[in-house]
Design a protein around this motif. Structure first.
Motif, PDB file in Angstrom:
ATOM      1  N   THR A  40      -1.503  -3.132   9.826  1.00  0.00           N
ATOM      2  CA  THR A  40      -0.536  -2.053   9.661  1.00  0.00           C
ATOM      3  C   THR A  40      -1.160  -0.896   8.887  1.00  0.00           C
ATOM      4  N   PRO A  41      -1.045   0.347   9.357  1.00  0.00           N
ATOM      5  CA  PRO A  41      -1.591   1.465   8.587  1.00  0.00           C
ATOM      6  C   PRO A  41      -0.839   1.643   7.263  1.00  0.00           C
ATOM      7  N   ILE A  42      -1.571   1.660   6.166  1.00  0.00           N
ATOM      8  CA  ILE A  42      -0.996   1.888   4.845  1.00  0.00           C
ATOM      9  C   ILE A  42      -1.843   2.930   4.115  1.00  0.00           C
ATOM     10  N   ARG A  43      -1.307   3.480   3.037  1.00  0.00           N
ATOM     11  CA  ARG A  43      -2.040   4.460   2.245  1.00  0.00           C
ATOM     12  C   ARG A  43      -3.334   3.846   1.730  1.00  0.00           C
ATOM     13  N   ASN A  44      -4.399   4.611   1.787  1.00  0.00           N
ATOM     14  CA  ASN A  44      -5.700   4.120   1.332  1.00  0.00           C
ATOM     15  C   ASN A  44      -5.890   4.424  -0.148  1.00  0.00           C
ATOM     16  N   ALA A  45      -5.633   3.437  -0.979  1.00  0.00           N
ATOM     17  CA  ALA A  45      -5.851   3.565  -2.421  1.00  0.00           C
ATOM     18  C   ALA A  45      -7.158   2.912  -2.842  1.00  0.00           C
ATOM     19  N   ARG A  46      -8.002   2.563  -1.858  1.00  0.00           N
ATOM     20  CA  ARG A  46      -9.269   1.884  -2.110  1.00  0.00           C
ATOM     21  C   ARG A  46     -10.427   2.730  -1.572  1.00  0.00           C
TER      22      ARG A  46
END
Length: 205
Positions: A76-82
């Motif tokens: 699932t596309p999620i915000r990239n905090a990494r």
């Protein structure tokens, strides 16, 4: 450099808050993962955008959900905090000691930034901001939990097969941080930067 802060109780018996702190640290190394694999390679500097490090395998505004976020279906596309991985030489040295190795190098485990002058780097709280003289600012998302993927990279680099399983077990609390770009700019190796640690209060239910 901040000293040790003792957590006191307030008038109601709850843990008292720890005030915000600001201090200077040093960016001793910049690295990029622009090859086919997991490893990074040293470069003199990194020009970061709001998507992260251009050309790095972890760049992007979003990323697919994986085992770290099991509350979403995988992919699932999620915000990239990494977007970036941060490590400290003293913590890598302790990991190596625990594994019985001569060293664990930042590039083996895909690190982008090598940070000196921050005691217990991995324990920095989420929300800490790192401000660099080249205009870049990073926001700390949290601890980068050690995984078997990184362990396999260490095992391959040092020739010790046992490191694949031992790394996730022994590197907890020492693997460093993940962060995302809050303001675009340049990160230059061997330069000072400012660490802004937010106020903290232990939350319990």
């Amino acid at each position: 450099m901040p000293g040790v802060v003792e957590i006191q109780a307030d008038l109601f018996g709850e843990p008292a808050g720890i005030p915000a702190q600001r201090f200077t640290a040093r960016l001793s190394g910049t690295l990029i993962a622009d090859g086919a694999g997991f490893a990074t390679r040293p470069v003199p500097s990194l020009a970061v955008t709001l998507e992260g490090v251009p050309g790095d395998r972890h760049a992007g505004h979003s990323r697919p959900a994986d085992s770290r976020v099991p509350w979403y279906p995988r992919g699932t596309p999620i915000r990239n905090a990494r977007q970036l991985s941060l490590v400290a030489p003293d913590e890598l040295a302790e990991i190596a000691r625990r594994l019985g190795l001569r060293e664990v190098r930042p590039e083996w485990i895909g690190a982008n930034l090598v940070i000196e002058g921050v005691p217990r780097l991995t324990a920095l709280p989420p929300g800490t901001r790192l401000h660099f003289p080249g205009g870049a600012a990073l926001a700390v998302e949290g601890e980068n939990a050690p995984c078997r993927h990184a362990g396999a990279a260490v095992a391959a680099a040092c020739g010790e097969a046992s490191a694949e399983l031992d790394f996730p077990r022994l590197a907890g609390g020492l693997r460093g941080l993940v962060a995302w770009v809050e303001h675009a700019g340049e990160l230059v190796a061997d330069s000072p930067f400012e660490v802004h640690v937010p106020p903290q209060r232990l939350w319990t239910r």
